[in-house]
Enzyme design. Sequence first.
Site, mmCIF file in Angstrom:
data_model
loop_
_atom_site.group_PDB
_atom_site.id
_atom_site.type_symbol
_atom_site.label_atom_id
_atom_site.label_comp_id
_atom_site.label_asym_id
_atom_site.label_seq_id
_atom_site.Cartn_x
_atom_site.Cartn_y
_atom_site.Cartn_z
ATOM 1 N N THR A 158 0.877 -1.171 0.000
ATOM 2 C CA THR A 158 0.000 0.000 0.000
ATOM 3 C C THR A 158 0.913 1.219 0.000
ATOM 4 O O THR A 158 2.085 1.121 0.386
ATOM 5 C CB THR A 158 -0.876 0.039 1.267
ATOM 6 O OG1 THR A 158 0.000 0.135 2.385
ATOM 7 C CG2 THR A 158 -1.714 -1.212 1.401
ATOM 8 N N LYS A 178 -14.777 17.774 9.226
ATOM 9 C CA LYS A 178 -15.653 17.841 10.398
ATOM 10 C C LYS A 178 -15.849 19.308 10.758
ATOM 11 O O LYS A 178 -14.934 19.940 11.278
ATOM 12 C CB LYS A 178 -15.039 17.066 11.567
ATOM 13 C CG LYS A 178 -15.146 15.567 11.355
ATOM 14 C CD LYS A 178 -13.919 14.821 11.815
ATOM 15 C CE LYS A 178 -13.856 13.476 11.129
ATOM 16 N NZ LYS A 178 -12.571 13.210 10.485
ATOM 17 N N GLU A 209 -5.745 -3.835 -0.686
ATOM 18 C CA GLU A 209 -6.135 -4.933 0.213
ATOM 19 C C GLU A 209 -7.298 -5.762 -0.326
ATOM 20 O O GLU A 209 -7.625 -6.796 0.229
ATOM 21 C CB GLU A 209 -6.530 -4.370 1.589
ATOM 22 C CG GLU A 209 -5.369 -3.860 2.421
ATOM 23 C CD GLU A 209 -5.055 -2.395 2.192
ATOM 24 O OE1 GLU A 209 -5.392 -1.880 1.103
ATOM 25 O OE2 GLU A 209 -4.476 -1.764 3.092
ATOM 26 N N TRP A 221 -20.548 16.538 9.230
ATOM 27 C CA TRP A 221 -19.559 16.051 8.285
ATOM 28 C C TRP A 221 -19.806 16.636 6.893
ATOM 29 O O TRP A 221 -20.939 16.716 6.429
ATOM 30 C CB TRP A 221 -19.628 14.527 8.171
ATOM 31 C CG TRP A 221 -19.030 13.821 9.351
ATOM 32 C CD1 TRP A 221 -18.608 14.379 10.531
ATOM 33 C CD2 TRP A 221 -18.803 12.416 9.452
ATOM 34 N NE1 TRP A 221 -18.138 13.395 11.366
ATOM 35 C CE2 TRP A 221 -18.242 12.179 10.735
ATOM 36 C CE3 TRP A 221 -19.009 11.332 8.604
ATOM 37 C CZ2 TRP A 221 -17.888 10.909 11.169
ATOM 38 C CZ3 TRP A 221 -18.669 10.066 9.034
ATOM 39 C CH2 TRP A 221 -18.109 9.858 10.300
HETATM 40 P P1 ADP Z 1 -3.590 4.358 -1.923
HETATM 41 O O1 ADP Z 1 -4.666 5.233 -2.499
HETATM 42 O O2 ADP Z 1 -3.351 4.637 -0.468
HETATM 43 O O3 ADP Z 1 -2.422 4.262 -2.792
HETATM 44 P P2 ADP Z 1 -5.162 2.135 -2.732
HETATM 45 O O4 ADP Z 1 -4.805 2.228 -4.167
HETATM 46 O O5 ADP Z 1 -5.318 0.802 -2.128
HETATM 47 O O6 ADP Z 1 -4.123 2.868 -1.885
HETATM 48 O O7 ADP Z 1 -6.447 3.020 -2.516
HETATM 49 C C1 ADP Z 1 -7.630 2.590 -1.947
HETATM 50 C C2 ADP Z 1 -8.505 3.767 -1.618
HETATM 51 O O8 ADP Z 1 -8.773 4.544 -2.794
HETATM 52 C C3 ADP Z 1 -9.871 3.388 -1.111
HETATM 53 O O9 ADP Z 1 -9.833 3.055 0.259
HETATM 54 C C4 ADP Z 1 -10.677 4.648 -1.397
HETATM 55 O O10 ADP Z 1 -10.481 5.626 -0.396
HETATM 56 C C5 ADP Z 1 -10.059 5.145 -2.679
HETATM 57 N N1 ADP Z 1 -10.892 4.748 -3.823
HETATM 58 C C6 ADP Z 1 -10.710 3.714 -4.657
HETATM 59 N N2 ADP Z 1 -11.646 3.693 -5.619
HETATM 60 C C7 ADP Z 1 -12.463 4.744 -5.389
HETATM 61 C C8 ADP Z 1 -13.628 5.270 -6.026
HETATM 62 N N3 ADP Z 1 -14.144 4.726 -7.128
HETATM 63 N N4 ADP Z 1 -14.200 6.365 -5.483
HETATM 64 C C9 ADP Z 1 -13.699 6.944 -4.384
HETATM 65 N N5 ADP Z 1 -12.605 6.507 -3.752
HETATM 66 C C10 ADP Z 1 -11.991 5.423 -4.240
#
Ligand code: ADP
Length: 544
Positions: free
Chosen positions: A184, A438, A329, A443
Amino acid sequence: MNGLMMNQPLLISSLIRHADTCHHDTEIVSRLTEGGLHRCTYGDAHRRSRQLVRALLRLGVAAGDRVGTLAWNNYRHFEIYYAVSGMGAICHTVNPRLFAEQIAYIVNHAGDRVVFFDLTFVKLVETVRPLCPAVEHWVVLTDRAHLPAGAAPLLCYEDLVTAESDDYEWPEFSEETAAALCYTSGTTGNPKGVLYSHRSTVLHAYAINLPDSMGLSARDTALPVVPMFHVNAWGLPYAAPMVGAKMVLPGPGLDGASLCELYAAERVTISAGVPTIWLNTLAHLREKNIRLPSPHRTIIGGAAASAALIHALEHEQGIEVRHSWGMTETSPAATINTFKGQHAALSAEARDQVHGKQGRIVPGVELRIVDDAGRELPRDGAAFGDLEVRGHWICREYFKEEGAGVLRPGGWFPTGDVATLDADGYMRIVDRTKDIIKSGGEWISSIELENQALGHPAVAGAAVIGLPHERWSERPLLIVVKRAGHEVTGAELIEFLRSRVAKWWLPDAVEFTDAIPLTATGKISKRTLRATYAGYYTKQPGAT
Ligand code: ADP
């Protein structure tokens, strides 16, 4: 009583073997880092990945070892995927857009014994290499003619592969064996390793090939814009050979012009990537007044796709947009948006409402939302809470952090997102927990504000962050990139938003910038923005 059916392990090698048997001549087209296009077939890829296994064995790589990559989407990277996982070792894709120190941390944490890298990253490897003394071999993904002259010894990929025969039988082992490793991005703390198994990867590939998921077939040409170092290009390098879809791998050419050239020349029918990529591509299509060949459907995920982007792609380009949500994940496909039959009767506006959601739960995955006490909230499309997930391809522990107790009671993985769920199985992301604003005990969704701001014709990019405020605890700041040749003032934008969001959601201020900072995975870097604008509402003269 047990069933009496064969119990064959779900192994990644079966995907490339099947592609060779049934789709021997189907092409894999790659834009090369060296320049130009390269064409090969699934038959070639199967042969060369077996040659590569023999080369890896010769280098001393054994089952369970980690093999790193710093590479674009191309046929060599594809061969590494299959050779490494197929032999029982672990394919560890590293994001080359991270800082050298982060890359070194990840390579060392994973314990990579060999690292394959593209020519683009020769300089990067010179910096990283001294920081990773445990890596035994650095292999450049090129042929002898393009091998860079350097002080430290480098191995040449083509020399390694072509020296070997393809006389190799894929071994059979438990489907729970680790196959691939992705970290990640570590927005909070150090990056964490997600270790996919053969079973989770093959089941995920079946799931994304369902008609209401990405829905690939032997009649499709798929172009993953999403990098193979970002959650395994969302599983497309497994899903495409599974059904015999032709693959187009864009290499380092991720700009609008390079992508559009491939979309047209190779008649791509399916693409996948983050919203930023489409924003750039759309700007190119508009500037050159081009229309992409049809049909084309695109999977957009990784960050929220705005209503304005979805609308423009569908109405200007005739592209079918499938909005999707997932995380490293979750392998990543957990929700994908397609309509149900019942939606045909809806008004255009009501259909847009459905379409803007992050999609319906993919079978094999379960989602629920809970309150602060962990109590499940109703699936009514209105209540929102912490989103939790479980399923066949969801992480249960992080690599080398076993026993840390990641899961909540009932085996649920906490996503760090806040969402709604409805009675039809659709999920809508409200925000990331750490990005939600917040204000005065209420929110505000930064994603919704961005979404609305992007609806203004003069706005090319928008980001909203919450900043400390003495009276309200936090207030939103809107940061905007103007579209070329357009003018708009902060007051005009706030006026535009007035009829679209609740009054107390309106940003207190608007800042204009040339570019919004992005993370290594192409998402808005809110951490960078919060640092840039720290003290905005507290240090300004007259701030309340
Ligand atoms: P990082 O963004 O930390 O590199 P990831 O690629 O695993 O890690 O990102 C996952 C996160 O990206 C999700 O928990 C969510 O917050 C965001 N995300 C993924 N797809 C979407 C979507 N279609 N709309 C909004 N947020 C999204």
